[in-house]
Design a protein around this motif. Structure first.
Motif, PDB file in Angstrom:
ATOM      1  N   PHE A  65       0.862  -1.174   0.000  1.00 21.27           N
ATOM      2  CA  PHE A  65       0.000   0.000   0.000  1.00 21.27           C
ATOM      3  C   PHE A  65       0.898   1.223   0.000  1.00 21.27           C
ATOM      4  O   PHE A  65       1.782   1.359   0.839  1.00 21.27           O
ATOM      5  N   ILE A  66       0.688   2.110  -0.979  1.00 15.45           N
ATOM      6  CA  ILE A  66       1.476   3.328  -1.122  1.00 15.45           C
ATOM      7  C   ILE A  66       0.523   4.496  -0.940  1.00 15.45           C
ATOM      8  O   ILE A  66      -0.468   4.616  -1.665  1.00 15.45           O
ATOM      9  N   GLU A  67       0.827   5.332   0.044  1.00 12.53           N
ATOM     10  CA  GLU A  67      -0.032   6.494   0.325  1.00 12.53           C
ATOM     11  C   GLU A  67      -0.117   7.397  -0.892  1.00 12.53           C
ATOM     12  O   GLU A  67       0.871   7.569  -1.586  1.00 12.53           O
ATOM     13  N   PRO A  68      -1.249   8.007  -1.209  1.00 12.44           N
ATOM     14  CA  PRO A  68      -2.480   7.922  -0.432  1.00 12.44           C
ATOM     15  C   PRO A  68      -3.420   6.819  -0.897  1.00 12.44           C
ATOM     16  O   PRO A  68      -4.289   6.404  -0.135  1.00 12.44           O
ATOM     17  N   ASN A  69      -3.264   6.293  -2.139  1.00  6.29           N
ATOM     18  CA  ASN A  69      -4.295   5.365  -2.601  1.00  6.29           C
ATOM     19  C   ASN A  69      -3.828   4.350  -3.640  1.00  6.29           C
ATOM     20  O   ASN A  69      -4.584   3.981  -4.523  1.00  6.29           O
ATOM     21  N   LEU A  70      -2.588   3.896  -3.537  1.00  3.07           N
ATOM     22  CA  LEU A  70      -2.091   2.905  -4.498  1.00  3.07           C
ATOM     23  C   LEU A  70      -1.929   1.546  -3.822  1.00  3.07           C
ATOM     24  O   LEU A  70      -1.455   1.459  -2.690  1.00  3.07           O
ATOM     25  N   VAL A  71      -2.298   0.505  -4.550  1.00  2.00           N
ATOM     26  CA  VAL A  71      -2.160  -0.857  -4.061  1.00  2.00           C
ATOM     27  C   VAL A  71      -1.474  -1.685  -5.142  1.00  2.00           C
ATOM     28  O   VAL A  71      -1.806  -1.567  -6.318  1.00  2.00           O
ATOM     29  N   ILE A  72      -0.518  -2.488  -4.719  1.00  4.69           N
ATOM     30  CA  ILE A  72       0.096  -3.469  -5.622  1.00  4.69           C
ATOM     31  C   ILE A  72      -0.134  -4.841  -5.006  1.00  4.69           C
ATOM     32  O   ILE A  72       0.200  -5.083  -3.851  1.00  4.69           O
ATOM     33  N   GLU A  73      -0.738  -5.713  -5.794  1.00  2.00           N
ATOM     34  CA  GLU A  73      -0.982  -7.098  -5.378  1.00  2.00           C
ATOM     35  C   GLU A  73      -0.158  -8.014  -6.275  1.00  2.00           C
ATOM     36  O   GLU A  73      -0.192  -7.882  -7.504  1.00  2.00           O
ATOM     37  N   VAL A  74       0.584  -8.927  -5.678  1.00  2.00           N
ATOM     38  CA  VAL A  74       1.387  -9.893  -6.429  1.00  2.00           C
ATOM     39  C   VAL A  74       0.652 -11.227  -6.389  1.00  2.00           C
ATOM     40  O   VAL A  74       0.372 -11.752  -5.314  1.00  2.00           O
ATOM     41  N   LEU A 101     -12.596 -15.806  -8.125  1.00  2.00           N
ATOM     42  CA  LEU A 101     -13.771 -15.022  -7.715  1.00  2.00           C
ATOM     43  C   LEU A 101     -13.401 -14.034  -6.613  1.00  2.00           C
ATOM     44  O   LEU A 101     -13.828 -12.882  -6.630  1.00  2.00           O
ATOM     45  N   LYS A 102     -12.603 -14.500  -5.659  1.00  2.00           N
ATOM     46  CA  LYS A 102     -12.171 -13.622  -4.575  1.00  2.00           C
ATOM     47  C   LYS A 102     -11.329 -12.460  -5.126  1.00  2.00           C
ATOM     48  O   LYS A 102     -11.470 -11.326  -4.685  1.00  2.00           O
ATOM     49  N   ASP A 103     -10.462 -12.758  -6.098  1.00  2.00           N
ATOM     50  CA  ASP A 103      -9.628 -11.709  -6.703  1.00  2.00           C
ATOM     51  C   ASP A 103     -10.486 -10.669  -7.422  1.00  2.00           C
ATOM     52  O   ASP A 103     -10.229  -9.464  -7.332  1.00  2.00           O
ATOM     53  N   LYS A 104     -11.512 -11.121  -8.139  1.00  2.84           N
ATOM     54  CA  LYS A 104     -12.420 -10.186  -8.818  1.00  2.84           C
ATOM     55  C   LYS A 104     -13.170  -9.328  -7.804  1.00  2.84           C
ATOM     56  O   LYS A 104     -13.331  -8.125  -7.991  1.00  2.84           O
ATOM     57  N   TYR A 105     -13.618  -9.967  -6.742  1.00  3.66           N
ATOM     58  CA  TYR A 105     -14.307  -9.245  -5.671  1.00  3.66           C
ATOM     59  C   TYR A 105     -13.377  -8.205  -5.053  1.00  3.66           C
ATOM     60  O   TYR A 105     -13.752  -7.053  -4.852  1.00  3.66           O
ATOM     61  N   LYS A 106     -12.149  -8.616  -4.778  1.00  2.56           N
ATOM     62  CA  LYS A 106     -11.174  -7.716  -4.169  1.00  2.56           C
ATOM     63  C   LYS A 106     -10.922  -6.510  -5.082  1.00  2.56           C
ATOM     64  O   LYS A 106     -10.860  -5.379  -4.615  1.00  2.56           O
ATOM     65  N   ALA A 107     -10.810  -6.737  -6.382  1.00  3.33           N
ATOM     66  CA  ALA A 107     -10.593  -5.638  -7.332  1.00  3.33           C
ATOM     67  C   ALA A 107     -11.765  -4.656  -7.298  1.00  3.33           C
ATOM     68  O   ALA A 107     -11.563  -3.435  -7.333  1.00  3.33           O
ATOM     69  N   LEU A 108     -12.994  -5.185  -7.223  1.00  5.39           N
ATOM     70  CA  LEU A 108     -14.177  -4.320  -7.154  1.00  5.39           C
ATOM     71  C   LEU A 108     -14.196  -3.497  -5.861  1.00  5.39           C
ATOM     72  O   LEU A 108     -14.516  -2.315  -5.878  1.00  5.39           O
ATOM     73  N   VAL A 109     -13.860  -4.127  -4.755  1.00  8.67           N
ATOM     74  CA  VAL A 109     -13.858  -3.417  -3.474  1.00  8.67           C
ATOM     75  C   VAL A 109     -12.771  -2.341  -3.463  1.00  8.67           C
ATOM     76  O   VAL A 109     -13.013  -1.228  -3.012  1.00  8.67           O
ATOM     77  N   TYR A 110     -11.606  -2.666  -3.978  1.00  3.30           N
ATOM     78  CA  TYR A 110     -10.543  -1.660  -4.057  1.00  3.30           C
ATOM     79  C   TYR A 110     -11.016  -0.448  -4.873  1.00  3.30           C
ATOM     80  O   TYR A 110     -10.763   0.691  -4.514  1.00  3.30           O
ATOM     81  N   LYS A 111     -11.720  -0.733  -5.958  1.00  3.61           N
ATOM     82  CA  LYS A 111     -12.234   0.358  -6.796  1.00  3.61           C
ATOM     83  C   LYS A 111     -13.241   1.202  -6.015  1.00  3.61           C
ATOM     84  O   LYS A 111     -13.209   2.427  -6.079  1.00  3.61           O
ATOM     85  N   GLU A 112     -14.138   0.539  -5.270  1.00  7.77           N
ATOM     86  CA  GLU A 112     -15.113   1.261  -4.448  1.00  7.77           C
ATOM     87  C   GLU A 112     -14.427   2.129  -3.392  1.00  7.77           C
ATOM     88  O   GLU A 112     -14.945   3.169  -2.999  1.00  7.77           O
ATOM     89  N   LEU A 113     -13.247   1.690  -2.935  1.00 12.17           N
ATOM     90  CA  LEU A 113     -12.493   2.440  -1.928  1.00 12.17           C
ATOM     91  C   LEU A 113     -11.597   3.509  -2.564  1.00 12.17           C
ATOM     92  O   LEU A 113     -10.774   4.116  -1.886  1.00 12.17           O
ATOM     93  N   ASN A 114     -11.773   3.703  -3.886  1.00 17.42           N
ATOM     94  CA  ASN A 114     -10.979   4.683  -4.648  1.00 17.42           C
ATOM     95  C   ASN A 114      -9.482   4.412  -4.573  1.00 17.42           C
ATOM     96  O   ASN A 114      -8.672   5.336  -4.468  1.00 17.42           O
ATOM     97  N   LEU A 115      -9.136   3.139  -4.649  1.00 17.56           N
ATOM     98  CA  LEU A 115      -7.737   2.742  -4.664  1.00 17.56           C
ATOM     99  C   LEU A 115      -7.355   2.342  -6.083  1.00 17.56           C
ATOM    100  O   LEU A 115      -8.110   1.631  -6.755  1.00 17.56           O
ATOM    101  N   ASP A 116      -6.213   2.824  -6.538  1.00 17.80           N
ATOM    102  CA  ASP A 116      -5.678   2.399  -7.830  1.00 17.80           C
ATOM    103  C   ASP A 116      -4.864   1.136  -7.585  1.00 17.80           C
ATOM    104  O   ASP A 116      -4.003   1.102  -6.706  1.00 17.80           O
ATOM    105  N   VAL A 117      -5.136   0.084  -8.381  1.00 20.39           N
ATOM    106  CA  VAL A 117      -4.537  -1.219  -8.116  1.00 20.39           C
ATOM    107  C   VAL A 117      -3.762  -1.740  -9.310  1.00 20.39           C
ATOM    108  O   VAL A 117      -4.216  -1.641 -10.452  1.00 20.39           O
ATOM    109  N   LEU A 118      -2.586  -2.293  -9.016  1.00 21.90           N
ATOM    110  CA  LEU A 118      -1.797  -3.004 -10.013  1.00 21.90           C
ATOM    111  C   LEU A 118      -1.692  -4.446  -9.552  1.00 21.90           C
ATOM    112  O   LEU A 118      -1.220  -4.719  -8.446  1.00 21.90           O
TER     113      LEU A 118
END
Length: 163
Positions: A69-78, A103-120
């Motif tokens: 997690f990189i402030e303020p809103n970046l997430v990197i998932e490996v 399915l969990k990964d897709k759900y997680k991506a949607l939740v991150y988006k709802e939390l206004n997090l940019d995800v790689l």
């Protein structure tokens, strides 16, 4: 790897004995590679518990623990290629657990988006080439920085309209 009809706990213990199960406090080799590159760039990150604002089936607060997690809103998932079923290597899941993880990964991506997090999401195979890994991270950080700059520009123009 064929999994005969065994209980989930015996499979888990066998996988743990073989060193195939990682506790979330430990980093995988691909995660270590990402960590080293982020440190080289001078980017501070953390591995916090992020409440999603939702409740689990048991009524507890749902928590995600991003790899980086990189402030303020970046997430990197490996993501591990086999476990998370990289579509370039595994177009069709071989095991039911892969379907559940997908399915969990897709759900997680949607939740991150709802939390206004940019995800790689980075695949394990992306970490095999240092250049490919660096390129992916650089492009992500550059694209997010560009979007943020445009948003700031639009905001400043809204407050200071030219005549």
């Amino acid at each position: 790897l064929l999994l005969p009809n065994r209980s989930k706990s015996s499979i888990y213990h066998r996988a743990q004995h073989l060193g195939l199960v990682f506790h979330r406090n430990e980093m995988t080799s691909p995660e270590v590679q990402v960590k080293i590159y982020l440190q080289k760039l001078g980017i501070n990150f953390s591995r916090p518990s992020l409440p999603t604002g939702r409740l689990t089936k048991k009524g507890k607060q749902e928590i995600f623990k991003p790899d980086f997690f990189i402030e303020p809103n970046l997430v990197i998932e490996v993501q591990g290629d086999f476990y998370h079923c990289n579509p370039l290597k595994y177009p069709v899941p071989k095991y039911s657990f892969q379907e559940k993880i997908m399915l969990k990964d897709k759900y997680k991506a949607l939740v991150y988006k709802e939390l206004n997090l940019d995800v790689l999401f980075i695949w394990e195979s992306d970490c095999m080439s240092t250049e490919a890994l660096r390129s992916k991270i650089d492009a992500f950080i550059d694209s997010v920085a560009e979007v943020k700059s445009l948003e700031l520009l639009e905001t400043s123009q809204a407050f200071n309209p030219t005549t």
